[in-house]
Design a protein around this motif. Structure first.
Motif, short mmCIF file in Angstrom:
data_model
loop_
_atom_site.label_atom_id
_atom_site.label_comp_id
_atom_site.label_asym_id
_atom_site.label_seq_id
_atom_site.Cartn_x
_atom_site.Cartn_y
_atom_site.Cartn_z
N GLU A 94 7.25 5.48 -10.38
CA GLU A 94 7.51 6.86 -9.99
C GLU A 94 6.63 7.86 -10.75
O GLU A 94 6.07 8.79 -10.18
N GLY A 95 6.49 7.65 -12.06
CA GLY A 95 5.67 8.58 -12.85
C GLY A 95 4.21 8.53 -12.44
O GLY A 95 3.55 9.58 -12.32
N LEU A 96 3.68 7.34 -12.21
CA LEU A 96 2.29 7.20 -11.81
C LEU A 96 2.07 7.81 -10.42
O LEU A 96 1.07 8.50 -10.19
N PHE A 119 0.80 -1.23 0.00
CA PHE A 119 0.00 0.00 0.00
C PHE A 119 0.83 1.28 0.00
O PHE A 119 0.31 2.34 -0.35
N HIS A 120 2.09 1.22 0.42
CA HIS A 120 2.88 2.44 0.50
C HIS A 120 3.05 3.06 -0.89
O HIS A 120 3.19 2.36 -1.89
N GLN A 121 3.06 4.40 -0.94
CA GLN A 121 3.17 5.09 -2.22
C GLN A 121 4.39 4.67 -3.03
O GLN A 121 4.37 4.69 -4.27
N SER A 122 5.45 4.27 -2.35
CA SER A 122 6.67 3.91 -3.07
C SER A 122 6.54 2.62 -3.87
O SER A 122 7.42 2.28 -4.66
N SER A 123 5.42 1.88 -3.69
CA SER A 123 5.20 0.69 -4.50
C SER A 123 4.74 1.04 -5.90
O SER A 123 4.76 0.19 -6.80
N VAL A 168 -0.50 11.94 -7.11
CA VAL A 168 -0.38 12.97 -6.08
C VAL A 168 -0.78 14.33 -6.64
O VAL A 168 -1.46 15.13 -5.97
N ALA A 169 -0.39 14.60 -7.88
CA ALA A 169 -0.77 15.87 -8.50
C ALA A 169 -2.28 15.97 -8.68
O ALA A 169 -2.87 17.05 -8.51
#
Length: 319
Positions: free
Chosen positions: A225-227, A218-222, A232-233
């Motif tokens: 990077e582009g997605l 679940f962590h964002q780092s999974s 987040v944007a």
């Protein structure tokens, strides 16, 4: 290369799957009790019906898939497709529903169609993986706990109706209230839930401390990077479909999650599916994931032996 050393493999030699499971149930139960995993290989089967006969032989009482986190299709009574993510995507290691208020004690996977290439299901002993997580990271995660934040209805990820299998907001509220899940409706068709949970638990039978959470998945780092940057944007740091933070809401550093991911990489055991393989695992002793693949891979899963969060004590913290 397959890594079956230490995993009990029962060879069916063409015997029908359901009768083989019933006849060898004591050996299967013994293997799962001792090591947490058993693989039945070489059986004859034709599909969902044979898998369900094997589940009956195993004493499964299939659970519903509630508080869902991934898209699946139910193809039989309590029988689901494995996660329907694109073939190019790798699914990180996790214990089924470890983010939820309740989870299955046992899982059974059945391979109807193996992938042309790739598609293995790595599994990892979640007691042993604790030995490879850096001590300071483990102490910090246990001391601060985890906070799962999930957002539904943005058009990315699951809609709340699919996740909770209802179109009633009142039903969702009752489920959340009963299961210790915080919830709010930021907009009419958007739902946000929060669950606070520990990073480790005590296994109900072995008494061993186990890594039991959805941090790596679940962590964002999974995310690629582009997605990650795009999401987040679009939705803000707190608006992603799935995320996990420290229990107090602070962000968990990417480097800490990378260290945990590396521990799983070192401990993971891999085997490539063969047609009609049946894998039975203890969901609190072994995590699982999925390699990318090509071809028409079809693996089915069923879940049994409900365990609730209220039943499981947190382990004493260790210095």
């Amino acid at each position: 290369m397959d890594e079956l050393t230490g995993i009990t493999v029962l060879r069916a030699d063409g015997e029908r799957l359901g009768p083989f499971v019933r006849r060898h149930l004591p050996a299967i139960d013994r293997a799962v009790a001792e090591t947490g995993v058993a693989l039945i290989r070489g059986a004859d089967a034709e599909g969902v019906g044979d898998f369900q006969q094997a589940l009956d032989g195993l004493g499964f009482r299939p659970l519903e898939y509630t508080e869902r986190s991934t898209p699946r299709s139910e193809v039989g009574d309590g029988v689901f497709t494995s996660t329907e993510y694109p073939a190019r995507e790798v699914i990180p290691q996790h214990c089924e529903s470890s983010y939820a208020g309740a989870w299955p004690g046992r899982l059974a996977f059945y391979c109807a169609t193996p992938a042309a290439t790739g598609g293995a299901t790595p599994i990892t002993d979640v007691a042993r993986v604790l030995e490879d997580i850096p001590a300071e990271a483990l102490r910090t995660l246990e001391a601060r706990g985890l906070r799962y934040v999930r957002n539904y209805g943005s058009g990315v990820g699951l809609d709340w109706r699919e996740a909770f299998q209802t179109d009633s907001r009142d039903e969702v509220a009752r489920f959340c209230s009963a299961g210790g899940l915080e919830w709010e409706w930021p907009e009419e068709h958007r739902l946000r839930t929060v669950r606070r949970a520990p990073a480790t638990l005590v296994h109900p039978r072995t008494g061993h401390r186990v890594w039991f959470n959805h941090l790596v998945l679940f962590h964002q780092s999974s995310l690629p990077e582009g997605l990650r940057a795009d999401l987040v944007a679009l939705f803000g740091e707190d608006g992603l479909p799935n995320d996990v933070l420290f229990g107090d809401g602070d962000r968990i550093p990417d480097e800490m999650v990378a260290a945990v991911r590396a521990a799983f990489d070192r401990r993971a055991r891999r085997f490539g599916w063969r047609r009609h393989d049946l894998l039975v695992i203890d969901n609190m002793r072994w995590s699982h994931g999925r390699e990318a693949f090509t071809g028409e891979r079809r693996v089915l899963v069923s879940m049994s032996d409900l365990i609730t969060r209220a039943d499981r004590p947190e382990p004493a913290l260790r210095g």
